[in-house]
Design a protein around this motif. Structure first.
Motif, PDB file in Angstrom:
ATOM      1  N   GLY A 100       9.660  -1.194   9.325  1.00 33.10           N
ATOM      2  CA  GLY A 100       8.264  -0.832   9.656  1.00 33.10           C
ATOM      3  C   GLY A 100       7.891  -1.764  10.804  1.00 33.10           C
ATOM      4  O   GLY A 100       8.538  -2.506  11.428  1.00 33.10           O
ATOM      5  N   THR A 101       6.688  -1.271  11.393  1.00 30.82           N
ATOM      6  CA  THR A 101       6.022  -1.750  12.535  1.00 30.82           C
ATOM      7  C   THR A 101       5.237  -2.995  12.193  1.00 30.82           C
ATOM      8  O   THR A 101       4.242  -2.764  11.194  1.00 30.82           O
ATOM      9  N   ALA A 102       5.628  -4.218  12.662  1.00 33.66           N
ATOM     10  CA  ALA A 102       5.219  -5.279  12.235  1.00 33.66           C
ATOM     11  C   ALA A 102       3.761  -5.464  13.364  1.00 33.66           C
ATOM     12  O   ALA A 102       3.958  -5.276  14.488  1.00 33.66           O
ATOM     13  N   LEU A 103       2.702  -5.989  12.569  1.00 39.36           N
ATOM     14  CA  LEU A 103       1.670  -6.168  13.842  1.00 39.36           C
ATOM     15  C   LEU A 103       1.346  -7.788  13.868  1.00 39.36           C
ATOM     16  O   LEU A 103       1.698  -8.480  12.840  1.00 39.36           O
ATOM     17  N   LEU A 104       1.628  -7.981  15.136  1.00 35.33           N
ATOM     18  CA  LEU A 104       1.426  -9.566  15.482  1.00 35.33           C
ATOM     19  C   LEU A 104       0.275  -9.816  16.490  1.00 35.33           C
ATOM     20  O   LEU A 104      -0.186  -9.250  17.214  1.00 35.33           O
ATOM     21  N   VAL A 105      -0.625 -10.904  15.542  1.00 36.91           N
ATOM     22  CA  VAL A 105      -1.694 -11.389  16.154  1.00 36.91           C
ATOM     23  C   VAL A 105      -1.550 -12.829  16.559  1.00 36.91           C
ATOM     24  O   VAL A 105      -1.055 -13.788  15.879  1.00 36.91           O
TER      25      VAL A 105
ATOM     26  N   GLY B  86      -0.251   0.111   8.700  1.00 39.03           N
ATOM     27  CA  GLY B  86      -0.767   0.691   7.358  1.00 39.03           C
ATOM     28  C   GLY B  86      -1.406  -0.365   6.453  1.00 39.03           C
ATOM     29  O   GLY B  86      -2.209   0.016   5.624  1.00 39.03           O
ATOM     30  N   TYR B  87      -1.450  -1.565   6.844  1.00 41.34           N
ATOM     31  CA  TYR B  87      -2.115  -2.720   6.192  1.00 41.34           C
ATOM     32  C   TYR B  87      -3.065  -3.450   7.180  1.00 41.34           C
ATOM     33  O   TYR B  87      -3.623  -4.604   6.657  1.00 41.34           O
ATOM     34  N   GLU B  88      -3.252  -2.763   8.198  1.00 37.48           N
ATOM     35  CA  GLU B  88      -4.201  -3.490   9.286  1.00 37.48           C
ATOM     36  C   GLU B  88      -5.779  -3.956   8.743  1.00 37.48           C
ATOM     37  O   GLU B  88      -6.020  -5.084   9.204  1.00 37.48           O
ATOM     38  N   SER B  89      -6.227  -3.201   7.873  1.00 34.22           N
ATOM     39  CA  SER B  89      -7.416  -3.389   7.141  1.00 34.22           C
ATOM     40  C   SER B  89      -7.271  -4.658   6.524  1.00 34.22           C
ATOM     41  O   SER B  89      -8.179  -5.644   6.444  1.00 34.22           O
ATOM     42  N   ARG B  90      -6.359  -4.858   5.722  1.00 31.14           N
ATOM     43  CA  ARG B  90      -6.177  -6.100   4.898  1.00 31.14           C
ATOM     44  C   ARG B  90      -6.121  -7.544   5.646  1.00 31.14           C
ATOM     45  O   ARG B  90      -6.634  -8.256   5.651  1.00 31.14           O
ATOM     46  N   MET B  91      -5.288  -7.295   6.764  1.00 33.75           N
ATOM     47  CA  MET B  91      -4.935  -8.202   7.670  1.00 33.75           C
ATOM     48  C   MET B  91      -6.393  -8.724   8.421  1.00 33.75           C
ATOM     49  O   MET B  91      -6.746  -9.859   8.559  1.00 33.75           O
ATOM     50  N   ARG B  92      -6.986  -7.569   8.745  1.00 35.63           N
ATOM     51  CA  ARG B  92      -8.249  -7.966   9.452  1.00 35.63           C
ATOM     52  C   ARG B  92      -9.260  -8.768   8.522  1.00 35.63           C
ATOM     53  O   ARG B  92      -9.980  -9.512   8.965  1.00 35.63           O
ATOM     54  N   GLU B  93      -9.436  -8.266   7.345  1.00 37.83           N
ATOM     55  CA  GLU B  93     -10.040  -8.923   6.229  1.00 37.83           C
ATOM     56  C   GLU B  93      -9.607 -10.309   6.007  1.00 37.83           C
ATOM     57  O   GLU B  93     -10.336 -11.291   5.907  1.00 37.83           O
TER      58      GLU B  93
ATOM     59  N   ASP C 199       9.926 -14.772 -14.932  1.00 38.39           N
ATOM     60  CA  ASP C 199      11.209 -14.005 -15.464  1.00 38.39           C
ATOM     61  C   ASP C 199      12.249 -13.478 -14.539  1.00 38.39           C
ATOM     62  O   ASP C 199      13.191 -12.696 -14.858  1.00 38.39           O
ATOM     63  N   GLY C 200      11.737 -13.738 -13.144  1.00 39.90           N
ATOM     64  CA  GLY C 200      12.638 -13.170 -12.046  1.00 39.90           C
ATOM     65  C   GLY C 200      12.277 -12.073 -11.377  1.00 39.90           C
ATOM     66  O   GLY C 200      12.907 -11.671 -10.773  1.00 39.90           O
ATOM     67  N   SER C 201      11.101 -11.329 -12.219  1.00 39.90           N
ATOM     68  CA  SER C 201      10.682  -9.895 -11.642  1.00 39.90           C
ATOM     69  C   SER C 201      10.047 -10.091 -10.398  1.00 39.90           C
ATOM     70  O   SER C 201       9.492 -11.156 -10.033  1.00 39.90           O
ATOM     71  N   LEU C 202      10.152  -9.047  -9.393  1.00 45.19           N
ATOM     72  CA  LEU C 202       9.448  -9.063  -8.199  1.00 45.19           C
ATOM     73  C   LEU C 202       8.006  -8.676  -8.700  1.00 45.19           C
ATOM     74  O   LEU C 202       7.551  -7.911  -9.329  1.00 45.19           O
ATOM     75  N   VAL C 203       7.013  -9.451  -8.185  1.00 44.97           N
ATOM     76  CA  VAL C 203       5.728  -9.384  -8.419  1.00 44.97           C
ATOM     77  C   VAL C 203       4.736  -9.092  -6.923  1.00 44.97           C
ATOM     78  O   VAL C 203       5.115 -10.149  -6.339  1.00 44.97           O
ATOM     79  N   LYS C 204       3.930  -8.364  -7.044  1.00 44.81           N
ATOM     80  CA  LYS C 204       3.297  -8.395  -5.749  1.00 44.81           C
ATOM     81  C   LYS C 204       3.653  -8.669  -4.412  1.00 44.81           C
ATOM     82  O   LYS C 204       4.281  -9.673  -4.187  1.00 44.81           O
ATOM     83  N   TYR C 205       3.498  -7.898  -3.600  1.00 43.48           N
ATOM     84  CA  TYR C 205       3.615  -8.192  -2.101  1.00 43.48           C
ATOM     85  C   TYR C 205       2.810  -7.455  -1.306  1.00 43.48           C
ATOM     86  O   TYR C 205       2.912  -6.343  -1.408  1.00 43.48           O
ATOM     87  N   GLY C 206       2.218  -8.023  -0.386  1.00 44.15           N
ATOM     88  CA  GLY C 206       1.078  -7.144   0.381  1.00 44.15           C
ATOM     89  C   GLY C 206       1.598  -6.081   1.271  1.00 44.15           C
ATOM     90  O   GLY C 206       0.822  -5.376   1.362  1.00 44.15           O
TER      91      GLY C 206
ATOM     92  N   GLY D  48      -1.390 -14.501  -1.934  1.00 50.38           N
ATOM     93  CA  GLY D  48      -1.870 -13.136  -1.624  1.00 50.38           C
ATOM     94  C   GLY D  48      -2.614 -13.218  -0.274  1.00 50.38           C
ATOM     95  O   GLY D  48      -2.794 -12.261   0.447  1.00 50.38           O
ATOM     96  N   ALA D  49      -3.301 -14.491   0.023  1.00 53.25           N
ATOM     97  CA  ALA D  49      -3.975 -14.563   1.184  1.00 53.25           C
ATOM     98  C   ALA D  49      -3.483 -14.894   2.471  1.00 53.25           C
ATOM     99  O   ALA D  49      -4.203 -15.300   3.367  1.00 53.25           O
ATOM    100  N   ASN D  50      -2.091 -15.343   2.043  1.00 55.46           N
ATOM    101  CA  ASN D  50      -1.258 -15.702   3.187  1.00 55.46           C
ATOM    102  C   ASN D  50      -1.236 -14.459   4.712  1.00 55.46           C
ATOM    103  O   ASN D  50      -1.027 -13.561   4.348  1.00 55.46           O
ATOM    104  N   PRO D  51      -1.815 -15.056   5.665  1.00 55.13           N
ATOM    105  CA  PRO D  51      -2.245 -13.982   6.779  1.00 55.13           C
ATOM    106  C   PRO D  51      -0.779 -13.733   7.768  1.00 55.13           C
ATOM    107  O   PRO D  51      -0.786 -13.102   8.468  1.00 55.13           O
ATOM    108  N   ILE D  52       0.303 -14.587   7.494  1.00 50.21           N
ATOM    109  CA  ILE D  52       1.249 -14.591   8.325  1.00 50.21           C
ATOM    110  C   ILE D  52       2.507 -14.255   7.489  1.00 50.21           C
ATOM    111  O   ILE D  52       3.370 -14.842   6.977  1.00 50.21           O
ATOM    112  N   SER D  53       2.697 -12.874   7.168  1.00 47.41           N
ATOM    113  CA  SER D  53       4.130 -12.505   6.546  1.00 47.41           C
ATOM    114  C   SER D  53       5.368 -12.740   7.151  1.00 47.41           C
ATOM    115  O   SER D  53       5.344 -13.035   8.254  1.00 47.41           O
TER     116      SER D  53
END
Length: 184
Positions: free
Chosen positions: A23-28, A42-49, A153-160, A136-141
């Motif tokens: 996908g398209t990455a937003l770079l600030v 698609g996650y720009e509002s979260r990034m701005r917050e 348990d090795g499961s994938l959990v949450k990714y912004g 979850g508050a990491n702004p630099i994915s």
């Protein structure tokens, strides 16, 4: 070079885009060309917050990210996994958040760590939830590789940016996920 600050950014920040396989990455970036945020269209509002919470009111203006940042990210997506180390970044956040984010950068590509293991590494073995909140508050994915944290348990959990992106990033880095670990 990495800079960890806990101050507002009075200057306008530039926002640019980079097409990637996921996908398209937003770079600030700031006026010095230092990366302050990387998120997904698609996650720009979260990034701005996240930027607002960490830096206060910020102004984003369209503008090109430095070629070095785009080249390092492109190299990463083309298989040069250590190329991200060349990217200069700047963060705010609490002291604990910055400690978690710095620890994330010490997890090598192709490796995963549980939230509990990272909390223990930081000397706070019962702070798994706090590690999760900081993650979850990491702004630099990607550059600060929050995707490398998994459940006990090795499961994938949450990714912004969505679990499909997390799956792709881990597979790209050579992490083999069993079907039990692929639970959403």
């Amino acid at each position: 070079m990495r800079e960890s600050v806990n101050a507002s950014l009075p200057e306008p920040l530039g926002i640019d885009r980079l097409d990637t396989p996921i996908g398209t990455a937003l770079l600030v970036t700031d006026c010095k060309g230092v990366l302050c945020a990387l998120d997904w269209e698609g996650y720009e509002s979260r990034m701005r917050e996240l930027l607002r919470l960490q830096h206060g009111a910020v102004v984003l203006r369209e503008g090109p990210a430095p070629r070095e940042i785009k080249a390092a990210l492109s190299a990463y997506f083309n298989g040069e996994l250590n190329s991200l180390c060349a990217i200069k970044w700047r963060l705010a956040g609490t002291a604990f958040q910055r400690k978690v984010w710095t620890a994330l950068t010490e997890i090598p590509p192709g490796t995963t760590v549980s939230y509990g293991a990272l909390a223990a590494h930081l000397g706070a073995p019962k702070a798994m939830r706090a590690v999760g909140h900081a993650n979850g508050a990491n702004p630099i994915s990607v550059v600060i590789p929050c995707h490398r944290l998994i459940g006990a348990d090795g499961s994938l959990v949450k990714y912004g940016g969505g679990l499909e992106r997390k799956r792709w990033l881990l597979a790209h880095e050579g992490v083999r996920l069993s079907s039990a670990r692929r639970r959403s």
